[in-house]
Design a protein around this motif. Structure first.
Motif, short mmCIF file in Angstrom:
data_model
loop_
_atom_site.label_atom_id
_atom_site.label_comp_id
_atom_site.label_asym_id
_atom_site.label_seq_id
_atom_site.Cartn_x
_atom_site.Cartn_y
_atom_site.Cartn_z
N GLU A 205 0.95 -17.74 -4.62
CA GLU A 205 -0.15 -16.87 -4.41
C GLU A 205 -0.33 -17.02 -2.71
O GLU A 205 -0.85 -16.04 -2.00
N SER B 86 4.50 -0.26 -7.99
CA SER B 86 5.39 -1.60 -8.43
C SER B 86 6.41 -1.10 -9.51
O SER B 86 7.52 -1.56 -9.40
N LEU C 24 1.59 -12.55 -10.92
CA LEU C 24 2.41 -12.80 -9.53
C LEU C 24 3.92 -12.81 -10.16
O LEU C 24 4.83 -12.14 -9.49
N VAL D 296 1.71 -14.45 -0.49
CA VAL D 296 1.49 -13.20 -0.49
C VAL D 296 1.14 -12.58 0.61
O VAL D 296 -0.09 -12.83 0.98
N THR E 55 5.38 -9.06 -10.54
CA THR E 55 5.17 -8.23 -9.48
C THR E 55 5.98 -8.91 -8.04
O THR E 55 7.17 -8.85 -7.98
N VAL E 56 5.30 -9.82 -7.46
CA VAL E 56 5.65 -9.99 -6.20
C VAL E 56 6.50 -11.48 -6.29
O VAL E 56 7.52 -11.73 -5.41
N GLU E 57 6.56 -12.37 -7.39
CA GLU E 57 7.41 -13.36 -7.62
C GLU E 57 7.39 -14.31 -6.48
O GLU E 57 8.41 -14.94 -6.24
N VAL E 58 6.40 -14.61 -6.03
CA VAL E 58 6.03 -15.76 -5.04
C VAL E 58 4.76 -16.33 -5.24
O VAL E 58 3.96 -15.82 -5.69
N ILE F 91 -0.14 -5.28 -0.21
CA ILE F 91 0.64 -6.09 -1.16
C ILE F 91 -0.30 -6.76 -2.06
O ILE F 91 -0.17 -6.72 -3.10
N ALA F 92 -1.16 -7.72 -1.38
CA ALA F 92 -2.15 -8.45 -2.19
C ALA F 92 -3.04 -7.53 -2.87
O ALA F 92 -3.52 -7.79 -3.93
N VAL G 187 0.16 -6.78 -6.32
CA VAL G 187 0.03 -8.12 -7.14
C VAL G 187 -1.03 -7.45 -8.49
O VAL G 187 -1.82 -6.76 -8.28
#
Length: 378
Positions: free
Chosen positions: A35, A72, A27, A38, A30-33, A43-44, A48
């Protein structure tokens, strides 16, 4: 689209903690949020990071391989490196030990333009260890540095490189120094029929870098010495990817020490001074030699040399360039350790020869050739 893979050494009390840390890396890089926020779908499923494998190395140490989408990383080397170890580099107990770029990322970042064979071709040395005296010390004027370069090239040095600490100081300004030194190296080559290559240390404020790169090329420099720890890996990539420049790059380890010196953070020595330099496009990677004034071990130096020359590594194999502790007396040991595909840096000890510096280079050349001859016979 083939994903690229990064293997981390994860320091954890048990397998469950190691997996939790790996999930965090997936996490964070990549997305930095969290789980649970997401977005589903692309994106998922693609962006990720994915855990591909986790295994235990020893008590408290695990290997976790994660894969990431080229989407990414985009097309910038800096973002590629950011996905490899961006925010996670700030955490304790994580170390990058391997990268498999995959086919797509190798198209985007093909590695060294010249590599070992290209540098050998430019220097006119088809086999054997190469010799690279270093122009120093800081404080000399441009004429004095140019004269040392002339003597080194006249003696048959393969690469004449500037010390990384000589940049754009008033004693020897970058442009004056490059112009004069390139001229003296060319003069020596014309006199001897040799092919000594001149690598000035790239200098300048960010707004000056591009113009200084082109100035060096136009003035007759054969390649450039870059400190990616200070100027950025993106500068290495910019030079290596430019067919108009068509200049080899030599990278210097200044400012990169903290990335490798910790046991449980950063990168392995082979990753930092081998794989990452190759991905950026370096053709020659400088690092502290065992037995010099720095603390790299024989094992760490061997790991670096192996990563530089690994035929399965990213892009063309590159030349490892150990510096420090070099002497005629140690030539046999160095040849036994590094083999023939290596560029030996000769530094301050050469200056003891003064105007007879060529004799020191000739003595080292003879010692290396003799040691390689014995190695071949054995």
């Amino acid at each position: 689209m083939q994903r690229f893979a990064v293997t981390y050494r994860v320091f954890a009390a048990n397998a469950a903690e190691a997996r939790a840390r790996a999930e965090g890396i997936a996490l964070e890089q990549t997305v930095e949020v969290p789980e649970d926020v997401v977005p589903a779908g692309y994106i998922a499923d693609e962006i990720v990071g994915r855990i591909e494998e986790i295994g235990q190395e020893s008590e408290g140490r695990f290997r976790a391989t994660l894969s990431f989408s080229p989407d990414s990383a985009g097309h910038e080397l800096t973002q590629f490196f950011n996905v490899i170890f961006g925010n996670s580099s700030i955490q304790k107990g994580l170390k990058v030990i391997a990268v498999d770029p995959g086919a797509e990322m190798m198209v985007r970042h093909p590695g060294p333009r010249f590599g070992i064979e290209g540098i050998r071709r430019l220097a006119g040395r088809p086999k054997g260890g190469m010799i690279a005296p270093v122009l120093k010390p800081q404080g000399l004027d441009a004429d004095s540095l140019a004269q040392i370069a002339y003597l080194c090239a006249k003696a048959g040095a393969d690469v004449v490189k500037e010390d990384h600490g000589i940049t754009d100081q008033h004693m020897a300004p970058f442009r004056e120094r490059v112009e004069k030194t390139a001229a003296t190296v060319k003069k020596a080559n014309d006199e001897t029929g040799g092919h000594s290559l001149y690598f000035p240390s790239l200098a300048g404020r960010p707004q000056d870098i591009e113009a200084n790169i082109r100035f060096a090329r136009d003035a007759g420099a054969d390649g450039l010495l870059i400190m990616p720890g200070l100027l950025g890996f993106g500068v290495v990539d910019r030079i290596a990817r430019d067919p108009e420049l068509n200049m080899p790059v030599m990278t210097h380890p200044a400012f990169l020490g903290p990335y490798v010196l910790s046991e449980d953070t950063g990168f392995t020595h082979g990753m930092m001074f081998g794989a990452l330099q190759r991905l950026a496009g370096s053709d020659i990677s400088v690092f502290p030699n065992v037995g010099g004034r720095f603390g790299f071990t024989a094992g760490e130096c061997g790991e670096i040399a192996g990563a530089c020359r690994d035929p399965h590594g990213p892009g063309k194999p590159m030349l490892p360039s150990p510096g420090g502790g070099m002497s005629v007396d140690r030539a046999g040991d160095m040849v036994a350790m590094y083999g023939e595909d290596v560029t030996y840096l000769l530094g301050g000890s050469l200056l003891r020869h003064g105007d007879r510096i060529g004799e020191g280079i000739a003595a080292m050349r003879a010692a290396i050739d003799a040691a390689e001859g014995r190695l071949t016979k054995d």
